[in-house]
Structures are given as structure tokens and as C-alpha cells.
Design a protein around this motif. Structure first.
Motif, short mmCIF file in Angstrom:
data_model
loop_
_atom_site.label_atom_id
_atom_site.label_comp_id
_atom_site.label_asym_id
_atom_site.label_seq_id
_atom_site.Cartn_x
_atom_site.Cartn_y
_atom_site.Cartn_z
N GLU A 134 -6.50 -8.95 -9.72
CA GLU A 134 -6.05 -8.23 -10.91
C GLU A 134 -4.67 -8.74 -11.36
OE1 GLU A 134 -7.71 -6.23 -12.67
OE2 GLU A 134 -9.41 -5.69 -11.38
N ARG A 156 -5.37 -0.58 -13.78
CA ARG A 156 -6.55 -1.03 -13.03
C ARG A 156 -6.13 -1.66 -11.71
NH1 ARG A 156 -8.38 -2.58 -18.11
NH2 ARG A 156 -7.74 -4.75 -17.79
N ALA A 157 -5.04 -2.43 -11.73
CA ALA A 157 -4.54 -3.03 -10.49
C ALA A 157 -4.12 -1.95 -9.50
CB ALA A 157 -3.38 -3.97 -10.80
N ALA A 182 -18.00 -5.81 -9.92
CA ALA A 182 -18.38 -4.75 -8.98
C ALA A 182 -19.88 -4.67 -8.77
CB ALA A 182 -17.86 -3.40 -9.48
N GLU A 233 0.82 -1.21 0.00
CA GLU A 233 0.00 0.00 0.00
C GLU A 233 0.86 1.27 0.00
OE1 GLU A 233 0.23 -1.39 4.35
OE2 GLU A 233 0.25 -2.21 2.32
N ARG A 285 -8.31 0.68 -1.45
CA ARG A 285 -9.74 0.97 -1.57
C ARG A 285 -10.55 -0.10 -0.87
NH1 ARG A 285 -11.30 2.44 -7.66
NH2 ARG A 285 -13.28 2.75 -6.57
N VAL A 328 -6.97 -0.26 -7.32
CA VAL A 328 -7.65 -0.90 -6.20
C VAL A 328 -6.85 -0.80 -4.91
CG1 VAL A 328 -8.70 -2.53 -7.81
CG2 VAL A 328 -6.67 -3.23 -6.54
N ALA A 351 -8.62 -7.98 -3.94
CA ALA A 351 -8.92 -7.42 -5.27
C ALA A 351 -7.64 -7.21 -6.07
CB ALA A 351 -9.68 -6.10 -5.11
N LEU A 352 -6.58 -6.76 -5.41
CA LEU A 352 -5.30 -6.57 -6.10
C LEU A 352 -4.75 -7.91 -6.58
CD1 LEU A 352 -2.82 -4.89 -6.91
CD2 LEU A 352 -1.94 -5.24 -4.58
N TRP A 370 -9.09 -4.76 -0.24
CA TRP A 370 -8.28 -4.40 -1.41
C TRP A 370 -7.15 -5.40 -1.69
CZ3 TRP A 370 -3.10 -3.56 -1.37
CH2 TRP A 370 -2.48 -3.23 -0.16
N TYR A 392 1.66 1.77 -5.65
CA TYR A 392 1.07 2.65 -6.67
C TYR A 392 2.15 3.20 -7.60
CZ TYR A 392 -2.23 5.89 -8.76
OH TYR A 392 -3.04 6.56 -9.65
#
Length: 440
Positions: free
Chosen positions: A213, A195-196, A423, A167, A202, A199, A209-210, A206, A171
């Protein structure tokens, strides 16, 4: 010229504020000297100044001209005027001089542009060099392979080291990796990496979700390594996910063609600072095939005019792009659109089963249209869902406003068309009895 529907007119608006303002001006009492003919509509609308605004629309473009100071195209005056024309309120009149002069100037400029294009064509009409084209394709393939190899090594590092602390560093790291994929001419992979990155941080879930992706990106990398072994349709899907494009001419000439009467299930428009994307979903009346029409517009440019509105039936031919799960297509209408009846729908359980089947064919598939029968909007936890007669529910997409659905439903069951992704469900059109109501 056939009049456009109000949905087609409002589809030209640049934002929701323009839609509301245009609807407010769709009253004949606000206009003077308004009229129309086969090629244009026009009128005078009194604003805050001493002189009324002169508004005209060339229906062939469409193109817009208004003396108001708005920087939006079309402005609210053009939208209001077109809504009056769509409703059949404007009288058929001879063009006033200021409209005829503007149209003549447009025709003159178009003629010069055609002459310039013809001259350019004559100068560049030499046959293409297939050897040079093959060299360029080979060079790009090498760049893509190099980028994919670098991406595979990065993914292996994440598996060894884990996502702890991602985290804080993830990014920026993913941003650099996406830029590297752009340099490698693999824009599809760059988009997947962005897109990865989107997330990270979030919500509480997350990390899961990561990981999902990144797993899809890893699947693309592994599929690229076996591209020559894959069935041709699946190989086309992998190439598209990496970023190879298919020329429109190839789709029209070589793509699978399906003739049918296509019901327009609805549309989703997603604007941003770089590009406005519109997805239009179709379903064949006889074949049941799904079609997806994608349109793009740069900032300040209008999307192409649609052949009909939600709930309309457009007779025509779809030419499909190649792929394991062909949905994207080019539409060639063969007759005028007509109003369609309420479509048949499925239960929630049947719809989700069809999505699971679609993922088995194309694991990268991001969304699929559903037509749900006999569903009602209802509260589910902190959000909303559509519930069918069996009590099964699909959650609504987090950004969906449920109140238009509630207003149409008034407690009754509806037929609702929309698109489903991980989603949630995004409604685009609902039917109350046989009347289609656009929700997006």
C-alpha cells in the motif's frame, strides 16, 4: 410504466433483513384493497395492531409511505407490495382517496420546489468569474503540492528507519497523515493512507500488505511530480488518485462515447456509516468494452434505480470518464432493457493475464470484472475457490458465502461473473444454462 424486476425492487432495501422481511410479505393473501395504476401501487397489510397498515409507493420517485412504525425506508411492507407488483399480481384499480391525496400533496410540494429553484436560478444567473475560478484552482494546486511534499518526506523517513514497531505507532500516525491530506485538499491520498492503516496487524502477512500500500502511495507521489510530462490519459488517472474530480457535465459533453447493447454483469453494494457505494459492471455485446457505473447514497437515502437487473441487456450509450484505463462511465439508455443470454467467458489463466495487462496500463487499478466459463466452486485450503476445466483456480474473496454458488451448481460447471482484486474474486452473478442468478 414498465414493471421493475424483483432484483430492482430488492436493490432498494436498506439491509439483508429488509430483503427477507419484504420477501415474506410478497404474498397476496397478506394484503387487502391492493392495486396499482401508472403512477403508484398501494395496499393494506394487517400487522399486530387493530388497524391494517396503509402502504403506498409513488413509482416516479420512488417514494414510500406506510403507517407502520418502521424507521427503514422503504419498509418491509413497501418492499413486499412492490414485489407483488413486479410479479404482475396486483390488479389495475382506481386510486383510493388516501393514495390520491398523498400523491397530490407530493406534486404540490414538487411544484413549489421547482418555483424556488427557478427563482434562485434567476438571481444567480450572472456569468461565472473565470479569473476567480483560476485563482481558486491555483490555490488548491498549491495546497495539494504542499501536502504531497510532506507525504514524500514522511515516506522517505519510513525507508530510512524501517517499519519496526509500526504495529504500535502506525495506526495513529497514518490517521494524522490522512487528516493532513484532507486539509491539503487531496482526499484521494487520504483514502489511500486510510487503506494502508487498515492492514496493520491483520494476519501474519500484514507487513508485506502494508509495504504494498505504501509503495502505491509513493508511486502516486512520484507521478504527481511529473504530472506535466505524463500522457494526458495517465495524468487524468493520477489526478483522480490524488482527489481531483471530473464534473458530470464534462463527462457527458467531452467524454468518449460508446454505443452498444450493455450486458449487466452484476452489482456490488458496500454500505457503511458514512456512504453507501454501489458498483454496477457492464460489458458491451459488440465492442466487448467494460463499463463501471458508480452510485453513492448518504445514510438514509436510496440509491438510484437501475435500468435493469443482472443478466439484462440495456441498449444505450456510455460516456467514459477520462483515464489511462477508462472503465467508469455514465449510462444513457436508448431502449428498454431485455433479457440477455449466457455470456461467453474466459479461463482463469486468461482472466489473470488480462488483470496483469490492466495493471501495466493503470498500476493503481483496484479491481477488474471477469466472466469465467465452465468453473465449479471447490474447497482450497481453508477457503473456497472457483476451478476451471484446466484445474486453474481463483480464490474467493474471504467474505463471500459459497453456498449460493454450490446450490446453483449442484456439481455442474457454471459461467460466473464477478470482480477480482488482490483480496480474491467476488462473484456477483452466475448463469445456469441461460438463467442469470444474482449472487450479490
Amino acid at each position: 410504466m414498465q414493471r421493475w424486476s424483483s432484483e430492482q425492487v430488492l436493490g432498494l432495501a436498506s439491509d439483508a433483513a429488509s430483503v427477507r422481511a419484504g420477501q415474506g410479505l410478497a404474498r397476496i393473501a397478506k394484503w387487502s384493497s391492493a392495486g396499482c395504476d401508472e403512477r403508484a401501487v398501494w395496499g393494506l397489510c394487517q400487522g399486530s395492531g387493530a388497524k391494517p397498515y396503509q402502504t403506498s409507493v409513488d413509482l416516479d420517485g420512488p417514494a414510500f409511505r406506510c403507517s407502520c412504525p418502521s424507521r427503514k425506508f422503504p419498509c418491509k411492507h413497501a418492499l413486499g407490495l412492490l414485489l407483488l407488483w413486479s410479479a404482475g399480481v396486483l390488479p389495475a384499480e382506481a386510486e383510493p382517496a388516501w393514495v390520491a391525496s398523498w400523491l397530490a400533496d407530493r406534486e404540490a410540494r414538487a411544484g413549489k420546489a421547482d418555483q424556488t429553484d427557478d427563482a434562485k436560478t434567476e438571481k444567480t444567473a450572472e456569468p461565472a468569474d473565470p479569473e476567480a475560478a483560476a485563482k481558486r484552482a491555483a490555490m488548491r494546486a498549491d495546497r495539494v503540492a504542499s501536502g504531497v511534499a510532506e507525504l514524500e518526506a514522511w515516506l522517505a523517513d519510513q525507508i530510512r528507519h524501517g517499519l519496526s514497531g509500526f504495529e504500535h505507532r502506525g495506526y495513529d500516525e497514518l490517521g494524522r497523515l490522512a487528516a493532513r491530506m484532507v486539509d491539503a485538499q487531496a482526499p484521494g491520498l487520504a483514502g489511500a493512507i486510510r487503506r494502508a492503516a487498515g492492514v496493520i496487524g491483520r494476519g501474519e502477512g500484514w507487513p508485506g500488505a502494508l509495504l504494498e500500500e505504501l509503495a502505491l502511495i509513493h508511486l502516486t507521489v512520484q507521478a504527481h511530480a511529473r504530472l506535466g510530462e505524463l500522457p494526458a490519459p495517465l495524468a487524468e488517472t493520477v489526478r483522480a488518485r490524488i482527489g481531483w474530480t471530473v464534473e458530470t457535465a464534462r463527462v457527458r459533453n467531452e467524454g468518449e462515447k460508446v454505443d452498444d447493447e450493455w450486458l449487466m454483469l452484476g452489482q456490488v453494494v458496500e454500505p457503511d456509516d458514512r456512504l453507501t457505494v454501489r458498483r454496477v459492471w457492464l460489458r458491451g455485446g459488440d465492442t466487448g468494452r467494460i463499463g463501471l457505473i458508480l452510485n453513492f447514497a448518504a445514510p438514509g437515502r436510496q440509491l438510484d434505480l437501475l435500468p435493469g437487473g443482472p443478466g439484462d441487456v440495456v441498449p444505450g450509450t456510455l460516456a467514459y470518464y477520462p483515464g489511462a484505463l477508462p472503465m467508469r462511465a455514465l449510462l444513457t439508455p436508448t431502449a428498454e432493457p431485455k433479457q440477455g443470454a449466457r455470456p461467453t467467458g474466459t479461463t482463469v489463466d486468461e482472466a489473470l493475464a488480462s488483470f496483469a495487462e490492466a495493471l501495466g496500463t493503470d498500476p493503481w487499478n483496484e479491481r477488474l470484472p471477469f466472466v469465467l466459463a465452465e468453473v465449479r466452486p471447490a474447497r482450497r485450503g481453508t477457503g473456497w475457490a472457483l476451478v476451471d476445466a484446466a484445474g486453474d483456480a481463483v480464490p474467493l474473496f474471504a467474505g463471500v458465502d459459497p453456498w449460493p454458488l454450490l446450490a446453483v451448481s449442484a456439481g455442474e460447471a457454471l459461467t460466473v461473473a464477478g470482480e477480482w482484486n488482490r483480496a480474491g474474486f467476488r462473484p456477483v452473478t452466475c448463469w445456469h444454462q441461460d438463467r442469470a442468478v444474482a449472487l450479490a
